[in-house]
Design an enzyme around this catalytic site. Structure first.
Site, PDB file in Angstrom:
ATOM      1  N   GLU A  80       0.835  -1.126  -0.007  1.00 50.32           N
ATOM      2  CA  GLU A  80      -0.140  -0.110  -0.046  1.00 50.32           C
ATOM      3  C   GLU A  80       0.878   1.217  -0.068  1.00 50.32           C
ATOM      4  O   GLU A  80       1.701   1.573   0.968  1.00 50.32           O
ATOM      5  CB  GLU A  80      -0.830  -0.059   1.249  1.00 50.32           C
ATOM      6  CG  GLU A  80      -1.852  -1.229   1.198  1.00 50.32           C
ATOM      7  CD  GLU A  80      -2.883  -1.245   0.221  1.00 50.32           C
ATOM      8  OE1 GLU A  80      -3.078  -0.334  -0.523  1.00 50.32           O
ATOM      9  OE2 GLU A  80      -3.470  -2.288   0.002  1.00 50.32           O
ATOM     10  N   CYS A 143      -6.913  -0.818   8.332  1.00 49.90           N
ATOM     11  CA  CYS A 143      -5.466  -0.977   7.478  1.00 49.90           C
ATOM     12  C   CYS A 143      -5.199   0.241   7.237  1.00 49.90           C
ATOM     13  O   CYS A 143      -4.068   0.684   7.263  1.00 49.90           O
ATOM     14  CB  CYS A 143      -5.630  -2.189   6.530  1.00 49.90           C
ATOM     15  SG  CYS A 143      -5.793  -3.779   7.188  1.00 49.90           S
ATOM     16  N   HIS A 167      -1.077  -5.862   2.201  1.00 47.21           N
ATOM     17  CA  HIS A 167      -2.291  -6.552   2.408  1.00 47.21           C
ATOM     18  C   HIS A 167      -2.032  -7.889   2.158  1.00 47.21           C
ATOM     19  O   HIS A 167      -1.404  -8.250   1.177  1.00 47.21           O
ATOM     20  CB  HIS A 167      -3.202  -5.824   1.520  1.00 47.21           C
ATOM     21  CG  HIS A 167      -4.249  -5.123   2.297  1.00 47.21           C
ATOM     22  ND1 HIS A 167      -4.696  -3.648   2.067  1.00 47.21           N
ATOM     23  CD2 HIS A 167      -5.190  -5.274   3.251  1.00 47.21           C
ATOM     24  CE1 HIS A 167      -5.574  -3.202   2.877  1.00 47.21           C
ATOM     25  NE2 HIS A 167      -5.832  -4.176   3.606  1.00 47.21           N
TER      26      HIS A 167
END
Ligand code: PCA
Length: 203
Positions: A80, A143, A167
């Site tokens: 991410e 998250c 993730h």
């Protein structure tokens, strides 16, 4: 010895297992490159997480920091790049809370960017035979909250600490219950070790 803080999450949304928590437990105490891993499992709680993350950063003073979480239905490892200043969930977290399109921080920036350059890490994962991709949006659940608040806490430190969020797909045992893409735990551990080695290298 430098430390790398590695967090995963407990199961949520009716699940019985969360691969991210399993990887954090597996790697707690491991030595990666010149660093020791401190593995922690965090609650899936919009309300409790900000203080817990702040405490882990301020007390533990990690030299590198990686968060992990489950992205069900995702077929590969996802790194991410951005966290956005938003909390939204259709389903309740583990405290029964489902925030409806609200900011994480009323006076915070719209987004924060991971301090670990992720393009080269994705390339190394793929060169090692591990399916991985870059993602530009960590969602609006816990998250994303983790990355937003971890980066905020690290901004208070006097040097740049590499930090990113990973993730993970479902475990094969989860795919038995609900048909979905999955990845064996050992391969996830190998992937996270590789990302961690890169983070430590940048520390
Ligand atoms: N995944 C959720 C929160 C906890 C987890 O493991 C997310 O993607 O935000």
């Amino acid at each position: 010895m430098p430390t790398l803080l590695l967090t995963g999450f407990e199961p949520f949304d009716g699940g019985t297992v969360n691969p991210s928590g399993e990887v954090a437990r597996r790697l707690d105490g491991a030595r990666i490159a010149a660093a020791t891993v401190v593995g922690r499992v965090l609650p899936v709680s919009f309300e409790r997480l900000p203080a817990l993350i702040g405490e882990l950063v301020d007390r533990g003073a990690p030299d590198a920091m990686l968060g992990m979480g489950l992205a069900a239905a995702e077929p590969m490892i996802r790194l991410e790049q951005f966290a956005i200043n938003r909390a939204h969930s259709e389903r309740a977290d583990n405290d029964g809370l489902a925030p409806d399109d609200r900011p994480l921080d009323a006076v915070g920036p719209a987004a924060r960017i991971a301090t670990l350059p992720l393009g080269p890490v994705v390339a190394r994962l793929r060169a090692a035979g591990i399916p991985a991709r870059l993602s530009f949006h960590a969602g609006t659940h816990c998250c994303n909250l983790w990355l937003y608040h971890a980066l905020a806490a690290l901004e208070r430190r006097d040097r740049r600490i590499p930090c990113a969020f990973i993730h993970l797909p479902c475990l094969p045992e989860q795919a038995l219950a609900t048909p979905t893409a999955s990845m064996p735990l050992d391969l996830m551990v190998e992937a996270v070790r590789l990302v961690a080695a890169n983070a430590i290298d940048q520390a």
